[in-house]
Design a protein around this motif. Structure first.
Motif: not given
Length: 470
Positions: A233-242, A244-256
């Motif tokens: 979903d984040e990839l789609r948002k980044k591609q479609n929006k000028k 881009y605000e990353p999802v708000n999580t405690e850790r980087h998405l790659v951690v999860y």
């Protein structure tokens, strides 16, 4: 005169009395409190009086030489305006009550607030501010008010309160941690997606410390699935929006995403399913293919690469492949944080496959001494597993005195982590080898038992004691 006016008058009467007793003018009081003279006049003499903030009341208390919390029981009426509570005044007031321990004022004010169900949001806001400021213990009563008062178990306030209570409850007590998991588990999928990631990671880690391997598997599977959904979903948002605000999580998405694989492999390993565990290790061995990686993300990827290498060695050792031992030990000298979990692996494998590791224990003797410094639940549990495994190793190899010493150390750690099962394991192990114990060791054993009978909390003080080195 109405009740509100009477109470306001009593609050101001006390202030006026202290003003007179100290012989202060309004100008002097303004100088002492930092409150503008005109504001003071409107607060004390206005018709109607101007409501004061809790900070202003604290400043007055300090000027008059009173302790924090002075007249707090009279303050709630300052928060009312035509029968409705003013959020800008009541929220800071309740936060201050929590900070200084005025539970009486909290209970009284919460009771009044909850006469109107809409005011649950006020209590939730107080709880959130306390939680975000690191005052988790103080936030608990407010979240509990929300849970007890909110009728809709799917509402955001109710679900978030359940999540915060879960997080606040986690500590060193194994029994309490398990209760917290059970209470929160039914609500995990009702959280917003970004909070689900954090919740699932904490659930999996808590269950890992509790040795609930099947539950670890379940939450790890959910974590990988949710992380991948959000990633796409984040990839789609980044591609479609000028913008881009990353999802708000405690850790980087790659951690999860990576932890979903790591925890799954670790749970399989603990169940002796080594070949299956190897497959999941490969899932986090190289995560550099993921997009949306910034500097923090790449740093996390490197950590997973390191852990994959360590856990590959772990699985080989557990399967009895001692041919990689020298390479493994060299790896540990370069990566000291991996020493404790590695020694657990080595001891478990030595006990299972019957090879000697005395030289390895000697090689890391200084590091082993420092294991007693750990205070977090995960490493306390690891230290217990190492000590107990080492005790069994010593007994199997006729090293009875050091075996008993390690058993006593493990016994103390089992009490610190409040594990009755592990405590009984240590007791039965000691009794099995009692005939080899010295009088001093027997006395230490009975002292521990006596401490448990008299006051379990006092045993925590023993957790840092050094009952012997290997």
């Amino acid at each position: 005169m109405g009740i509100q006016e009477m109470l306001r008058l009593s609050l101001r009467t006390e202030i006026e009395r202290n003003l007179s007793q100290n012989g202060y003018t309004l100008s002097k009081l303004s100088e002492l409190t930092g409150i503008n003279s005109g504001t003071l006049s409107m607060m004390l003499n206005g018709n109607p009086p101007r409501p004061m903030t809790i900070c202003q009341l604290d400043a007055l208390a300090n000027a008059f030489g009173h302790k924090p919390g002075w007249l707090y029981e009279l303050y709630p009426e300052e928060c009312l305006n035509e029968g409705k509570f003013s959020r800008p005044r009541v929220i800071p007031y309740l936060i201050r009550c929590a900070e200084i321990g005025r539970q009486d004022c909290i209970a009284m004010t919460a009771s009044k607030l909850l006469d109107n169900p809409k005011n649950v949001s006020i209590l939730f806001s107080v709880a959130e501010q306390l939680f975000e400021n690191g005052k988790r213990k103080e936030s608990i009563p407010f979240y509990q008010f929300v849970v007890d008062s909110e009728k809709d178990s799917y509402s955001n306030h109710f679900v978030m309160a359940q999540y915060r209570l879960f997080r606040a409850a986690l500590g060193k007590n194994s029994e309490e941690n398990w209760k917290a998991v059970i209470r929160f588990e039914p609500y995990r999928k009702r959280l917003p997606e970004n909070y689900q990631l954090d919740a699932l990671l904490h659930l999996a880690n808590t269950c890992f410390a509790l040795h609930q391997w099947r539950d670890v598997e379940k939450y790890a599977d959910e974590l990988r699935e949710m992380a991948l959904i959000i990633y796409e979903d984040e990839l789609r948002k980044k591609q479609n929006k000028k913008t881009y605000e990353p999802v708000n999580t405690e850790r980087h998405l790659v951690v999860y995403y990576g932890q979903g694989y790591l925890l799954k492999s670790a749970a399989l390993e603990k169940q002796g399913l080594y070949e299956q565990a190897k497959q999941y290790v490969q899932g986090y061995a190289d995560l550099s293919w993921l997009e949306l990686l910034d500097e923090t993300g790449y740093s996390e990827v490197r950590k997973f690469q390191l852990w994959a290498k360590a856990n590959t060695y772990t699985l080989e050792i557990l399967m009895g492949n001692v041919g990689v031992m020298d390479e493994y030990l060299y790896f540990l000298t370069k990566n000291p944080p991996e020493i404790l979990p590695a020694l657990i692996t080595i001891i478990e494998s030595a006990n299972k496959h019957g090879f000697m590791v005395d030289h390895i224990m000697d090689r890391f003797s200084e590091e082993i001494k420092h294991f007693t410094h750990y205070r977090d639940p995960l490493n306390i549990d690891r230290n217990f597993r190492f000590r107990y495994g080492l005790a069994i190793y010593r007994f199997h190899n006729g090293q009875y005195l050091t075996g008993i010493t390690e058993t006593l150390q493990a016994m103390i750690l089992s009490i610190v982590k409040n594990s009755e099962k592990d405590f009984l394991r240590c007791v039965t192990t000691f009794e099995a080898y009692r005939k080899y114990a010295t009088d001093e060791q027997k006395q230490e054993y009975h002292q521990i038992l006596e401490e448990v009978r008299n006051d379990e909390k006092r045993i925590v003080a023993l957790s840092g004691s050094d009952l012997g080195t290997v």
